[in-house]
Design an enzyme around this catalytic site. Structure first.
Site, PDB file in Angstrom:
ATOM      1  N   HIS A  74       0.794  -1.092   0.063  1.00 51.74           N
ATOM      2  CA  HIS A  74      -0.238  -0.197   0.024  1.00 51.74           C
ATOM      3  C   HIS A  74       0.715   1.242  -0.010  1.00 51.74           C
ATOM      4  CE1 HIS A  74      -3.272  -2.714   1.586  1.00 51.74           C
ATOM      5  NE2 HIS A  74      -3.840  -1.885   1.456  1.00 51.74           N
ATOM      6  N   GLU A 199      12.996  15.243  -4.502  1.00 49.54           N
ATOM      7  CA  GLU A 199      12.532  16.122  -5.765  1.00 49.54           C
ATOM      8  C   GLU A 199      13.641  15.813  -6.874  1.00 49.54           C
ATOM      9  OE1 GLU A 199      12.113  20.330  -4.746  1.00 49.54           O
ATOM     10  OE2 GLU A 199       9.880  20.007  -4.004  1.00 49.54           O
TER      11      GLU A 199
HETATM   12 MN    MN Z   1       2.376  -1.645   3.169  1.00 54.49          MN
HETATM   13 MN    MN Z   2       8.908  21.603  -3.556  1.00 55.80          MN
END
Ligand code: MN
Ligand code: MN
Length: 225
Positions: A74, A199
């Site tokens: 998940h 990022e």
């Molecule tokens: Mn999990």
């Molecule tokens: Mn940012």
């Protein structure tokens, strides 16, 4: 937009995600965690294909990870959506899953999920985004990409309203990059990085509704709490 099959936005009541048709999973999943989502609904375990994908796209099946050695991991956790049966069941759509090795999913990843709910129990609300990065190989006859690592970024705010406007240079952020490997330890703190580092490897701009000056500060440091 169906003409962008590898960056297909899906907005559900419980979480939002960018889907990659060719990778058979999300690029990222984003959700809000506060007490309004937490109750006593048991884990539904109703893993299933997401039939809301555009017509003609392969729908990853509940059984597609079977025998691969990878868990149906998940992104938005089952235990973050326990207020109703419908909310919990929504987390078992395969569009919310990434193949995670058990050492990742059931160890370090689960520990950070649990810590996140602890933060909520201590009076905070969280904004969480997670996904996979890098390609190991494909499973499910080429339908599902296995990422080399999993990442997560979290904004921690005291429970309140007007959340974006309350983000300051003092706001706590947590970011991790964790190998999708069988030989990792269970301490999520040892995998902390800056949001800027996530990022850099993903190409995403997190927290873009926050001013660039504040982003620069809260994305540039590594959590040490
Ligand atoms: Mn999990
Ligand atoms: Mn940012």
């Amino acid at each position: 937009n169906v003409t962008q099959p590898n960056n297909y936005l899906m907005e559900k009541p419980q979480y939002s995600l960018s889907y990659s048709r060719d990778n058979g999973g999300p690029n990222w999943v984003s959700w809000h965690l506060d007490p309004s989502w937490l109750g006593s609904t048991p884990r539904q375990d109703d893993f299933r294909a997401d039939t809301t994908l555009p017509a003609g796209w392969y729908q990853v099946q509940a059984t597609d990870y079977s025998g691969s050695g990878f868990d149906r991991g998940h992104m938005c956790p089952s235990a973050d959506r326990t207020i109703t049966v419908a909310a919990n069941s929504a987390t078992f759509l395969m569009t919310n899953m990434i193949p995670q090795l058990p050492a990742n999913n059931q160890g370090v990843w689960a520990n950070l999920e649990s810590y996140s709910r602890t933060l909520v129990s201590q009076g905070n609300e969280l904004y969480i985004i997670s996904g996979g990065q890098g390609l190991r190989f494909f499973i499910a006859n080429g339908h599902v990409a296995v990422p080399a690592q999993t990442w997560k970024v979290i904004v921690v705010l005291p429970t309140g309203s007007n959340d974006v406007s309350r983000v300051t240079t003092a706001t706590r952020t947590i970011a991790v990059v964790i190998p999708n490997s069988g030989t990792i330890n269970s301490d999520w703190r040892s995998y902390r990085v800056s949001v800027d580092q996530v990022e850099a490897i993903t190409g995403f701009d997190f927290f873009s509704n926050v001013s660039s000056g504040i982003q620069a500060v809260i994305e540039g440091r590594v959590d040490n709490q």
